[in-house]
Design a protein around this motif. Structure first.
Motif, mmCIF file in Angstrom:
data_model
loop_
_atom_site.group_PDB
_atom_site.id
_atom_site.type_symbol
_atom_site.label_atom_id
_atom_site.label_comp_id
_atom_site.label_asym_id
_atom_site.label_seq_id
_atom_site.Cartn_x
_atom_site.Cartn_y
_atom_site.Cartn_z
ATOM 1 N N ASP A 138 0.851 -1.194 0.000
ATOM 2 C CA ASP A 138 0.000 0.000 0.000
ATOM 3 C C ASP A 138 0.883 1.238 0.000
ATOM 4 O OD1 ASP A 138 -2.823 -1.030 0.399
ATOM 5 O OD2 ASP A 138 -1.842 -1.945 2.131
ATOM 6 N N ALA A 139 0.528 2.217 -0.822
ATOM 7 C CA ALA A 139 1.190 3.519 -0.807
ATOM 8 C C ALA A 139 0.293 4.490 -0.051
ATOM 9 C CB ALA A 139 1.420 4.007 -2.237
ATOM 10 N N TRP A 140 0.870 5.317 0.795
ATOM 11 C CA TRP A 140 0.055 6.145 1.678
ATOM 12 C C TRP A 140 0.718 7.504 1.937
ATOM 13 C CZ3 TRP A 140 2.847 7.446 5.977
ATOM 14 C CH2 TRP A 140 3.916 6.598 6.315
ATOM 15 N N TYR A 141 -0.090 8.399 2.503
ATOM 16 C CA TYR A 141 0.401 9.717 2.926
ATOM 17 C C TYR A 141 -0.219 10.025 4.279
ATOM 18 C CZ TYR A 141 -4.193 11.057 1.103
ATOM 19 O OH TYR A 141 -5.539 11.122 0.851
ATOM 20 N N GLU A 142 0.451 10.864 5.039
ATOM 21 C CA GLU A 142 -0.048 11.142 6.398
ATOM 22 C C GLU A 142 0.499 12.464 6.912
ATOM 23 O OE1 GLU A 142 -0.229 8.921 10.808
ATOM 24 O OE2 GLU A 142 0.830 8.010 9.128
ATOM 25 N N PHE A 151 -3.047 6.076 -1.162
ATOM 26 C CA PHE A 151 -3.102 6.623 -2.509
ATOM 27 C C PHE A 151 -3.862 5.650 -3.402
ATOM 28 C CE2 PHE A 151 0.889 9.062 -1.501
ATOM 29 C CZ PHE A 151 0.420 10.321 -1.882
ATOM 30 N N SER A 152 -4.567 6.188 -4.383
ATOM 31 C CA SER A 152 -5.122 5.372 -5.452
ATOM 32 C C SER A 152 -4.382 5.716 -6.739
ATOM 33 C CB SER A 152 -6.624 5.634 -5.613
ATOM 34 O OG SER A 152 -6.860 6.997 -5.934
ATOM 35 N N GLY A 153 -4.525 4.856 -7.745
ATOM 36 C CA GLY A 153 -3.907 5.150 -9.031
ATOM 37 C C GLY A 153 -2.448 4.771 -9.139
ATOM 38 N N ILE A 154 -1.969 3.899 -8.237
ATOM 39 C CA ILE A 154 -0.589 3.440 -8.311
ATOM 40 C C ILE A 154 -0.553 1.978 -7.922
ATOM 41 C CG2 ILE A 154 -0.021 4.159 -5.945
ATOM 42 C CD1 ILE A 154 2.803 4.875 -7.030
ATOM 43 N N THR A 155 0.203 1.184 -8.678
ATOM 44 C CA THR A 155 0.401 -0.225 -8.367
ATOM 45 C C THR A 155 1.850 -0.440 -7.972
ATOM 46 O OG1 THR A 155 0.833 -0.714 -10.702
ATOM 47 C CG2 THR A 155 -1.435 -0.987 -9.912
#
Length: 270
Positions: A138-142, A151-155
């Motif tokens: 999972d890619a995330w921001y905080e 995040f959506s739109g990234i694999t």
């Protein structure tokens, strides 16, 4: 505008008009999103409890700090506006003695503040999770102390090169950017008007045992995570950074060091 969690779940379900497998994948994605918004969070650096002396492992880098949740490198200074670094995505494993029926996770991220400055952290990164033979990312921001958001739109898959960058445009605003250099995908999020202010005094490249539901998750064997191209404000690297290793229940689980002026290496040793 954020969609309420219940509405988000219903939206995913209503969109699932294709095959049953598509429906199940979308439902699982919605459930993960709802759970993450409720419970997944990073924390400021937590000093290790009952710290014990550790024999040298042959690593020439001094280890002045041990933490229960952070491993990596922290620069302490002032005026830190932009922090960046790249990693090659590892394949997490169940740690020795662990159970294949349990889930284990770790997270690699870059950030501003959270060590000597405890009021806020601007950060972005990648979670690595394993349960049995199943691995996910999972890619995330905080903007701590708020929760992390996906995040959506990234694999993301093992072996991809991921560049992470956070930029503080002020002490209450900034951006988080993740780029998958392997696929060319790029995602970003902008923050503004945050009530918990940054100090801009810490720059970090961290592998974390993050929290879910108020407790540390089971820590994954992440192998080796190497931050390359580590820089601050477009220039200053990691020279002079404080090295931190994770120590839990009297056992050191990581071995981190710096190499040159722009590389941080963390190895799982638990």
């Amino acid at each position: 505008m954020q969609i309420p969690i219940v509405a988000c779940v219903l939206l995913y379900a209503n969109l699932a008009l294709g095959a049953p497998g598509t429906l199940m994948r979308r439902q699982r994605a919605a459930e993960r999103l709802a759970e993450r918004k409720l419970s997944r969070s990073s924390n400021i650096l937590q000093p290790a409890e009952n710290e014990v002396a550790v024999a040298s492992t042959g690593n020439d880098t001094a280890h002045p700090e041990y933490s229960s949740n952070w491993a990596g490198a922290v620069l302490i200074g002032s005026g830190y506006k932009t922090v960046t670094g790249s990693i090659v995505v590892p394949t997490p494993k169940t740690p020795s003695g662990g159970s294949s029926s349990q889930q284990y996770s770790a997270s690699g991220w870059v950030g501003i503040d959270g060590d000597t400055c405890a009021t806020a952290i601007l950060q972005t990164g990648i979670d690595f999770t394993v349960r049995g033979s199943s691995v996910s990312y999972d890619a995330w921001y905080e903007w701590y102390p708020d929760y992390a958001y996906d995040f959506s739109g990234i694999t993301i898959k093992a072996g991809d090169t991921i560049t992470m960058t956070v930029t503080a445009s002020s002490k209450s605003a900034g951006t988080a950017v993740i780029e998958n250099e392997t696929t060319g995908q790029r995602v970003s999020h902008s923050f503004s008007g945050e009530t918990d202010a940054l100090c801009e005094t810490n720059a970090e490249w961290i592998v974390e045992d993050f929290s879910s539901g108020g407790s540390l998750v089971n820590f994954a064997d992440f192998g080796t995570v190497q931050f390359t191209g580590a820089s601050v404000n477009g220039g200053t690297g990691v020279s002079g950074a404080t090295i931190i290793d994770i120590q839990q229940n009297g056992k050191v689980l990581t071995d981190c060091s710096t190499s040159g002026s722009s590389t941080v290496v963390c190895e799982y040793t638990g």
